[in-house]
Design a protein around this motif. Structure first.
Motif, PDB file in Angstrom:
ATOM      1  N   TYR A  93       0.919  -1.298  -0.122  1.00 28.79           N
ATOM      2  CA  TYR A  93      -0.151   0.201  -0.025  1.00 28.79           C
ATOM      3  C   TYR A  93       0.891   1.309  -0.027  1.00 28.79           C
ATOM      4  N   CYS A 133      -2.159  -2.792  -3.656  1.00 29.28           N
ATOM      5  CA  CYS A 133      -3.603  -2.967  -3.345  1.00 29.28           C
ATOM      6  C   CYS A 133      -4.367  -1.739  -3.027  1.00 29.28           C
ATOM      7  N   ASN A 148     -10.578   7.569   9.015  1.00 26.02           N
ATOM      8  CA  ASN A 148     -11.061   6.280   8.944  1.00 26.02           C
ATOM      9  C   ASN A 148     -11.243   5.608   7.886  1.00 26.02           C
ATOM     10  N   SER A 149     -11.730   6.219   6.555  1.00 30.08           N
ATOM     11  CA  SER A 149     -11.874   5.585   5.513  1.00 30.08           C
ATOM     12  C   SER A 149     -10.485   4.849   4.911  1.00 30.08           C
ATOM     13  N   LYS A 187      -9.715   1.801   7.166  1.00 28.66           N
ATOM     14  CA  LYS A 187     -10.621   0.793   6.858  1.00 28.66           C
ATOM     15  C   LYS A 187      -9.971   0.191   5.433  1.00 28.66           C
ATOM     16  N   GLU A 188      -9.719   0.948   4.721  1.00 25.89           N
ATOM     17  CA  GLU A 188      -9.392   0.356   3.590  1.00 25.89           C
ATOM     18  C   GLU A 188      -8.052  -0.523   3.647  1.00 25.89           C
ATOM     19  N   GLN A 203      -7.316  -1.878   6.136  1.00 28.71           N
ATOM     20  CA  GLN A 203      -7.379  -3.217   7.129  1.00 28.71           C
ATOM     21  C   GLN A 203      -8.110  -4.368   6.247  1.00 28.71           C
ATOM     22  N   GLU A 204      -8.885  -3.769   5.221  1.00 27.73           N
ATOM     23  CA  GLU A 204      -9.653  -4.734   4.418  1.00 27.73           C
ATOM     24  C   GLU A 204      -8.611  -5.343   3.459  1.00 27.73           C
ATOM     25  N   LYS A 205      -7.754  -4.438   2.860  1.00 22.23           N
ATOM     26  CA  LYS A 205      -6.703  -4.982   1.776  1.00 22.23           C
ATOM     27  C   LYS A 205      -5.446  -5.683   2.355  1.00 22.23           C
ATOM     28  N   LYS A 206      -5.254  -5.822   3.747  1.00 22.33           N
ATOM     29  CA  LYS A 206      -4.449  -6.400   4.099  1.00 22.33           C
ATOM     30  C   LYS A 206      -2.891  -6.330   3.458  1.00 22.33           C
ATOM     31  N   CYS A 246      -0.513  -5.060   8.612  1.00 23.96           N
ATOM     32  CA  CYS A 246       0.677  -4.929   7.670  1.00 23.96           C
ATOM     33  C   CYS A 246       1.780  -5.482   8.405  1.00 23.96           C
TER      34      CYS A 246
END
Ligand code: UDP
Length: 236
Positions: free
Chosen positions: A101, A127, A140-141, A144-145, A147-150, A176
């Motif tokens: 990322y 990602c 936060n957005s 969150k992104e 956290q989702e994409k790991k 990560c």
């Protein structure tokens, strides 16, 4: 494997060993320890805490840090530039099909940087990405992104101390393995800024090149002599 500079543990081995050493960690924060960053770390409580965390590894980035180690009569084996570590990690991600990322820099810079990385490393998965102009306490957005994409690694190019504040605040919330603050590296990967020519890098004059290109940096350079004076006092 480490030397002490003003209470900071500085990695003292080759870049190749560093890449192997990373495997020992579940989570690691790689810090490019140039004199400016280390000097900031002496005066800023949050940075100091960040640099001394068990999962932080400081690399000897910059000729000033190498000189400091010599003054302390405990010279580091080699200077390790943050941007070169980032390149090694991109190579590894490419070989092992891992995702990364990118966070930081201006929008047009990060877009171009991602394009160039993708062109060079075909198997690497970027990602997600986001520019570096957002509120650190209200993002936060982005969190969150991530956290989702790991992603396996996250590179954060927002300059010091902003990138370190981000890492300190979110390292335990983000899944990560590798966190790395990379300063102006996205500007270089994007092609919008250039690194010093090889001969200047090998003479330890990268700082001079940056000042010639970006004269406003001259003020920031004052931390190098201040840092070295501290090192000399620490030594006596
Ligand atoms: N930057 C950012 N957000 C900010 C301030 C700066 O993303 O709020 C970016 C800026 O666009 C540039 C990088 O951070 O890409 C700054 O790098 P600099 O050259 O200052 O870092 P250095 O390599 O000197 O640590």
């Amino acid at each position: 494997m480490f030397i002490d500079i003003l209470g900071f543990k500085i990695f003292n081995d080759s870049k190749e060993e560093l890449i192997k050493y990373i495997e020992k960690f579940e989570k690691i924060n790689l810090i490019s320890g140039n004199p400016e960053i280390l000097f900031n770390g002496l005066n800023d409580k949050l940075l100091n805490k960040c640099f001394k965390n068990d999962n932080s590894v400081i690399i000897p980035d910059g000729v000033g840090t190498v000189i400091a180690s010599r003054l302390l009569k405990n010279p580091v084996k080699e200077k390790i530039a943050g941007i070169e570590v980032m390149k090694e990690l991109l190579k590894k991600a490419n070989l092992e099909n891992k995702s990364i990322y990118l966070l930081g820099a201006k929008e047009e810079v990060i877009q171009k940087c991602a394009q160039n990385i993708e062109n060079e490393f075909n198997n690497l998965n970027i990602c997600g990405l986001h520019n570096g102009y957002f509120d650190l306490n209200n993002c936060n957005s982005i969190i969150k992104e991530i956290q989702e994409k790991k992603p396996w690694a996250i590179f954060i190019a927002m300059g010091c101390p902003r990138q370190e504040y981000f890492i300190e605040k979110y390292i335990n919330k983000l899944p990560c393995k590798i966190f790395m603050g990379v300063g102006g590296s996205f500007d270089i990967f994007s092609g919008m800024s250039k690194r010093a020519p090889r001969w200047m890098i090998s003479l330890g004059l990268e700082w001079l090149y940056r000042v010639i290109k970006e004269p406003w940096r001259i003020k920031r350079l004052t931390s190098i002599p201040k840092f070295l004076v501290k090192v000399l006092k620490y030594n006596s």
